[in-house]
Design a protein around this motif. Sequence first.
Motif, PDB file in Angstrom:
ATOM      1  N   ARG A   1       7.971  -2.447 -10.132  1.00 54.97           N
ATOM      2  CA  ARG A   1       8.144  -3.443 -11.190  1.00 54.97           C
ATOM      3  C   ARG A   1       9.623  -3.796 -11.390  1.00 54.97           C
TER       4      ARG A   1
ATOM      5  N   GLU B   1       3.254  -4.967  -4.164  1.00 57.58           N
ATOM      6  CA  GLU B   1       4.638  -4.480  -4.062  1.00 57.58           C
ATOM      7  C   GLU B   1       5.611  -5.428  -4.774  1.00 57.58           C
TER       8      GLU B   1
ATOM      9  N   TYR C   1      -2.245   3.635  -3.984  1.00 59.87           N
ATOM     10  CA  TYR C   1      -2.780   2.613  -4.870  1.00 59.87           C
ATOM     11  C   TYR C   1      -2.518   1.234  -4.259  1.00 59.87           C
TER      12      TYR C   1
ATOM     13  N   SER D   1      -2.835  -0.940  -8.592  1.00 60.28           N
ATOM     14  CA  SER D   1      -1.660  -1.160  -9.446  1.00 60.28           C
ATOM     15  C   SER D   1      -1.404  -2.653  -9.645  1.00 60.28           C
ATOM     16  N   HIS D   2      -1.447  -3.402  -8.537  1.00 52.89           N
ATOM     17  CA  HIS D   2      -1.235  -4.857  -8.590  1.00 52.89           C
ATOM     18  C   HIS D   2      -2.180  -5.508  -7.596  1.00 52.89           C
TER      19      HIS D   2
ATOM     20  N   ASP E   1       2.562   5.601  -2.927  1.00 50.82           N
ATOM     21  CA  ASP E   1       1.378   6.042  -3.675  1.00 50.82           C
ATOM     22  C   ASP E   1       0.113   5.423  -3.085  1.00 50.82           C
TER      23      ASP E   1
ATOM     24  N   SER F   1       1.065  -1.389   0.880  1.00 55.27           N
ATOM     25  CA  SER F   1       0.093  -0.887  -0.087  1.00 55.27           C
ATOM     26  C   SER F   1      -1.152  -1.761  -0.101  1.00 55.27           C
TER      27      SER F   1
ATOM     28  N   THR G   1       7.749   4.964  -7.583  1.00 54.58           N
ATOM     29  CA  THR G   1       6.435   4.793  -8.190  1.00 54.58           C
ATOM     30  C   THR G   1       6.271   3.324  -8.561  1.00 54.58           C
ATOM     31  N   ASP G   2       5.244   3.012  -9.294  1.00 55.56           N
ATOM     32  CA  ASP G   2       5.051   1.631  -9.717  1.00 55.56           C
ATOM     33  C   ASP G   2       6.180   1.172 -10.641  1.00 55.56           C
TER      34      ASP G   2
ATOM     35  N   SER H   1      -1.250  -2.345  -4.017  1.00 57.33           N
ATOM     36  CA  SER H   1      -0.146  -3.020  -4.696  1.00 57.33           C
ATOM     37  C   SER H   1       0.387  -4.162  -3.837  1.00 57.33           C
TER      38      SER H   1
ATOM     39  N   THR I   1       7.034   2.112  -2.718  1.00 60.58           N
ATOM     40  CA  THR I   1       6.200   3.261  -3.082  1.00 60.58           C
ATOM     41  C   THR I   1       5.234   3.616  -1.958  1.00 60.58           C
TER      42      THR I   1
END
Length: 429
Positions: free
Chosen positions: A248, A200, A196, A25-26, A194, A88, A243-244, A198, A192
């Motif tokens: 954000r 964060e 993925y 995600s990031h 998730d 994450s 979630t993402d 990130s 999150t």
Amino acid sequence: MTITPEHPVPLAGFKERKNPFEGISHPLHLRVLFFQLEELGKVNRSILVSADLIWWDTNRTKKLHKRIAEKWGLAESAIILHATHTHSGPQTSDQFTPSLGSLDYGYLDFLEEQLMIGLEQAYQNLESVTIMHGVGKCEIGIHRRKLLNGKVVMAPNPDGPSDSEVNVIKFQTKTKRTKALITHYACHPTTTGDNYVSSEYPGVAMDIVEQYHKGETVAIFLQGCSGDIRPFLMNTGIFFRGTDAEVRKLGKLLADQIISVVSKPMNFVEPKMKSENFRILLPFKDLPSLEELKSKIKEEDVIGEWSSLLVGNPNRVRTTIPVECTYLQLSDSLAFLGMNAEVVVEYGIWIKMISSGKVLPIPYSNGMIGYIPTARQLVEGGYEAEESIFYFGLPGPFSPSIENEIKKSIRKQLGGNILDQTAYQNEEN
């Protein structure tokens, strides 16, 4: 420097995630500030690194400190390797139970290589700067300990302590370009769960700030004492993982506050460099016997993992454990206090109070031993005081006397540096 894993590995921080990450995600970054100050014909150097990691491993950090100190000619006490504490990113230590995430040793090799490259680039890019300091406010964190039916649970507690202060430090060149920004804030990056990768909300905020400065600025995040502070995501009085989209949103809220601070007049900071290491021995309240541990090895989940870890490493069943602290001073009016632990917010508020905001506490630095609760929390119980010990492989809960030991040691250390005597006397009274 990019430190996103080059292939899928398990992420750390949530035991529910078992498989390697599903996507990115990031990206994760490692950002370096290399300080050099010439005073009275002597060159002093110090290094501050912030990485989008859950933490650095204590044993590996000690080896890295030696390597870095030898290469660039500075004291090991002048080095802080800090983690933003994102949940994450990959595991970076093999000292804890598998429920916290499995370690990929290849990733550690990659991480350390990127660290050394980043340090070299920062050293080659030294130039004169002016230091300025400003303070803002951001309300994205909330206390996560709540007493319900006589038991402490993890739930939103608006009446509990939190720290909404956003400290921003700007480094400006002679041409008025913002070369670097430091942001200090205290809230767990657990928006999150998730599977993925990130950086964060801290990473999102730093990306926005760097974009605002047209890519000419290195923006680094320093995590404050956030051990019992969590993002304010709740539904009918219960926390939820976002979630993402929420990542954000929170990142944007923090970035807006940072940009607001740097857009206003800031206080000039006169440089004065100093660094010291010290340690505080924290005693455990109770220790398990070998027979107790062996009887629990076959239990499911983290209790079995914990028992197996201690049986296999009996030296971990000891009466005390040291908290390694690093005091890094940039000025008579600004310093950082690094600690290799997850420190609850009450200590952070106290450190800033006795120093009149001159000392910014940055746990998650130079390693990790686990949570440091207050004396009251150790009596109350709950995750930070009792349940977390299994994940970090500690032999038992701490003695409530640790709060007094920590405060006594920090007072002594800051007393010879920039401790505010008026604030200290007010606290004693």
